[in-house]
Design a protein around this motif. Sequence first.
Motif, PDB file in Angstrom:
ATOM      1  N   ILE A 197      39.722  38.711 -53.384  1.00 12.94           N
ATOM      2  CA  ILE A 197      39.735  37.345 -52.458  1.00 12.94           C
ATOM      3  C   ILE A 197      38.613  36.364 -53.075  1.00 12.94           C
ATOM      4  N   ILE A 198      39.133  35.205 -53.334  1.00 12.51           N
ATOM      5  CA  ILE A 198      38.188  34.209 -53.742  1.00 12.51           C
ATOM      6  C   ILE A 198      37.920  33.279 -52.735  1.00 12.51           C
ATOM      7  N   GLY A 199      36.753  33.219 -52.063  1.00  9.82           N
ATOM      8  CA  GLY A 199      36.206  32.469 -50.953  1.00  9.82           C
ATOM      9  C   GLY A 199      35.970  33.290 -49.712  1.00  9.82           C
ATOM     10  N   GLY A 200      34.950  33.130 -49.284  1.00 11.87           N
ATOM     11  CA  GLY A 200      34.136  33.904 -48.249  1.00 11.87           C
ATOM     12  C   GLY A 200      34.368  33.060 -47.043  1.00 11.87           C
ATOM     13  N   GLY A 201      34.972  32.069 -46.901  1.00 12.23           N
ATOM     14  CA  GLY A 201      34.905  31.305 -45.534  1.00 12.23           C
ATOM     15  C   GLY A 201      35.867  32.149 -44.494  1.00 12.23           C
ATOM     16  N   ILE A 202      36.302  31.335 -43.448  1.00 13.72           N
ATOM     17  CA  ILE A 202      36.738  32.076 -42.355  1.00 13.72           C
ATOM     18  C   ILE A 202      38.210  32.652 -42.891  1.00 13.72           C
ATOM     19  N   ALA A 203      38.876  32.188 -43.524  1.00 11.05           N
ATOM     20  CA  ALA A 203      40.094  32.713 -44.084  1.00 11.05           C
ATOM     21  C   ALA A 203      39.775  33.902 -44.993  1.00 11.05           C
ATOM     22  N   GLY A 204      39.056  33.691 -46.203  1.00  5.30           N
ATOM     23  CA  GLY A 204      38.838  34.715 -46.920  1.00  5.30           C
ATOM     24  C   GLY A 204      38.056  36.040 -46.303  1.00  5.30           C
ATOM     25  N   SER A 205      37.257  35.883 -45.470  1.00 11.19           N
ATOM     26  CA  SER A 205      36.571  36.903 -44.806  1.00 11.19           C
ATOM     27  C   SER A 205      37.316  37.678 -43.903  1.00 11.19           C
ATOM     28  N   THR A 206      38.155  36.958 -43.212  1.00 14.44           N
ATOM     29  CA  THR A 206      39.118  37.551 -42.270  1.00 14.44           C
ATOM     30  C   THR A 206      40.282  38.253 -42.994  1.00 14.44           C
ATOM     31  N   ASN A 235      39.410  43.657 -62.643  1.00 20.19           N
ATOM     32  CA  ASN A 235      40.774  43.568 -62.641  1.00 20.19           C
ATOM     33  C   ASN A 235      41.439  43.869 -61.222  1.00 20.19           C
ATOM     34  N   VAL A 236      42.196  43.112 -60.533  1.00 18.85           N
ATOM     35  CA  VAL A 236      42.668  43.373 -59.251  1.00 18.85           C
ATOM     36  C   VAL A 236      44.100  43.452 -59.380  1.00 18.85           C
ATOM     37  N   ASP A 237      44.894  44.175 -58.540  1.00 17.49           N
ATOM     38  CA  ASP A 237      46.250  44.244 -58.356  1.00 17.49           C
ATOM     39  C   ASP A 237      46.945  42.963 -57.872  1.00 17.49           C
ATOM     40  N   TYR A 238      46.150  42.293 -56.850  1.00 20.86           N
ATOM     41  CA  TYR A 238      46.608  41.222 -56.076  1.00 20.86           C
ATOM     42  C   TYR A 238      45.552  40.384 -55.794  1.00 20.86           C
ATOM     43  N   LEU A 239      45.751  38.864 -56.020  1.00 20.77           N
ATOM     44  CA  LEU A 239      44.692  38.113 -55.884  1.00 20.77           C
ATOM     45  C   LEU A 239      45.192  37.055 -54.830  1.00 20.77           C
ATOM     46  N   VAL A 240      44.081  36.803 -53.786  1.00 19.59           N
ATOM     47  CA  VAL A 240      44.128  35.942 -52.734  1.00 19.59           C
ATOM     48  C   VAL A 240      43.214  34.732 -52.988  1.00 19.59           C
ATOM     49  N   ASN A 241      43.908  33.590 -53.040  1.00 20.03           N
ATOM     50  CA  ASN A 241      43.159  32.311 -53.308  1.00 20.03           C
ATOM     51  C   ASN A 241      42.662  31.842 -51.874  1.00 20.03           C
ATOM     52  N   ALA A 242      41.273  31.919 -51.340  1.00 15.25           N
ATOM     53  CA  ALA A 242      40.974  31.406 -50.193  1.00 15.25           C
ATOM     54  C   ALA A 242      39.843  30.465 -50.447  1.00 15.25           C
ATOM     55  N   GLY A 243      40.115  29.488 -51.231  1.00 14.80           N
ATOM     56  CA  GLY A 243      38.793  28.656 -51.698  1.00 14.80           C
ATOM     57  C   GLY A 243      38.612  27.565 -50.612  1.00 14.80           C
ATOM     58  N   GLY A 244      39.357  27.397 -49.801  1.00 15.37           N
ATOM     59  CA  GLY A 244      38.863  26.485 -48.798  1.00 15.37           C
ATOM     60  C   GLY A 244      39.303  25.045 -49.255  1.00 15.37           C
ATOM     61  N   TYR A 245      38.340  24.037 -49.160  1.00  9.42           N
ATOM     62  CA  TYR A 245      38.685  22.801 -49.882  1.00  9.42           C
ATOM     63  C   TYR A 245      38.745  22.747 -51.345  1.00  9.42           C
ATOM     64  N   ILE A 300      44.839  27.370 -44.651  1.00  5.96           N
ATOM     65  CA  ILE A 300      44.715  27.268 -43.068  1.00  5.96           C
ATOM     66  C   ILE A 300      43.924  25.566 -42.965  1.00  5.96           C
ATOM     67  N   VAL A 301      44.221  25.145 -41.790  1.00 10.57           N
ATOM     68  CA  VAL A 301      43.538  24.020 -41.543  1.00 10.57           C
ATOM     69  C   VAL A 301      42.568  24.367 -40.282  1.00 10.57           C
ATOM     70  N   LYS A 302      43.040  25.186 -39.352  1.00  6.95           N
ATOM     71  CA  LYS A 302      42.254  25.521 -38.027  1.00  6.95           C
ATOM     72  C   LYS A 302      41.761  27.100 -38.638  1.00  6.95           C
ATOM     73  N   ALA A 303      40.622  27.250 -37.951  1.00 10.79           N
ATOM     74  CA  ALA A 303      40.094  28.596 -37.942  1.00 10.79           C
ATOM     75  C   ALA A 303      41.030  29.558 -37.374  1.00 10.79           C
TER      76      ALA A 303
END
Length: 490
Positions: A22-31, A248-258, A421-424
């Motif tokens: 998971i790339i990005g530790g904002g509200i989305a990535g951390s959740t 190496n990861v099996d699945y990637l989540v882009n949670a980079g916010g802006y 996401i736009v809202k938390a």
Amino acid sequence: MNLIESKTTSLLIADSPITVGIIGGGIAGSTIALRLAEQGINVQLFEEGKSLVNGPPICHLHAGGNLYREISDQQCITLLKQSIDTLRVYQHTSNIRPTVIAIPCNDAGNPDDLLPRLTLLQQTYQALVADDAKNCVLGNPNDYFKLYQRSDLERLALQDNPQQPLTPDQWMIPVAKSINLDQFKYPLVMVQEYGLSVFRIAATLALALQRLPHCHVNTNTKVTSLAELPNGWQVSSQDATNHQQQINVDYLVNAGGYRTGTIDDLAHIPRQRMVEFKAAYVTHWSQCDAQWPEVIFHGERGTPNGMAQLTPYPDGFFQLHGMTQDITLFKNGLVASNGNSAQPQLDASFKEKLQQHWTQQEIEQRTQRAINHMAQFVNHFEQATVGGKPLFGAQQIPGNDPTLRAADVSYSHQRYARSEIVKASSALSVADAIIEQLAALDLIQSPPSQTRENAFPVAQQLSLNEIVSYAEKLAAERGFPASLARPIGH
């Protein structure tokens, strides 16, 4: 088939313990990281900053989207459902006070136009509570909203401010005493949209993830390149000491916010989106002798009469939004991506602000404008002073509709998901969607039916005291008053 054992109910397929990056530790990535790790899924979370959830100025739960006249009823219902889920999972993060919506006489809006939507939201909330009593997190559905005519406010203005307001009328007293009743159209609306503490959300996530052995949090770590593999991705990163690593990861989540577009660019995946830079301002009204609800004075966005938002915190602190280009919005602050890059390019001045480089003059100037904007409506608010540095960030908006408020996830490759996401309050929807996608790809077993609470056993064990204590520490580290981390209404 045997399941690999973990502290929680594991979803991992035997002999195939997958890892999700998971790339990005904002509200989305951390959740998302919390949701997966609570289920025993291995997570590598990459965050460029030194702590989690340090982005846009989250302050409002949006349990119904009533701040936004321009969005669809369906978006409002989505935000209501997502907000209920958010309160069930992040049980110590809300500031429990209602929101008042007032329409000034100089605004083109009509209070009666709000009523069909409010009735629909109340009926939806009633149905959700009837379906599951644990959804009753916004008070009694019968009290979801209440209307106030001028005569009601005149009566309430004669009463003393209560020390601890409990009823809608008690919450309305300071408003009735402090606004010029001639300035508004009637009725005013009070609705059970609560506050949301960005510091207590950050604390909840940090504390919970520390206790989950399946989640490895890489803070102060910048992802430098991505390479698609036959069955996943290789993530190259560099930390603050210039140490480089490849995972190496099996699945990637882009949670980079802006900055989601920069990750899309690294992955060579095009995407159209917008980014908007916004700021809210911290003020201190030492003469205030009442506990206030949140108050929204509607106005036309981007004009000098843009919406004014008064968000209360303990100890006389208030966070202000003014939807004008001189306050919360900025000239050239809304930008779109182009054919060369999935990342919209903000001007250099905004990039400096995002790196904490505000001049003291600009902080004082814009905060004073916010105070003046609010003082048009709230008597004596001109006494307020600068209470700290601004809360700010850039908000991503997928697609090309700048009014979009309810959005969650998109997919471009089989093993690549993009949080949008736009809202938390939408973060949990993304996490759910990714769990479903992992199951659809046979990377995990289909998850068992779980209540919201049962899906987050570690987070649910955290106490209000330890969350507040950690949140106050985060506020201090980030240079904000500790009062912004403290709860209202608990």
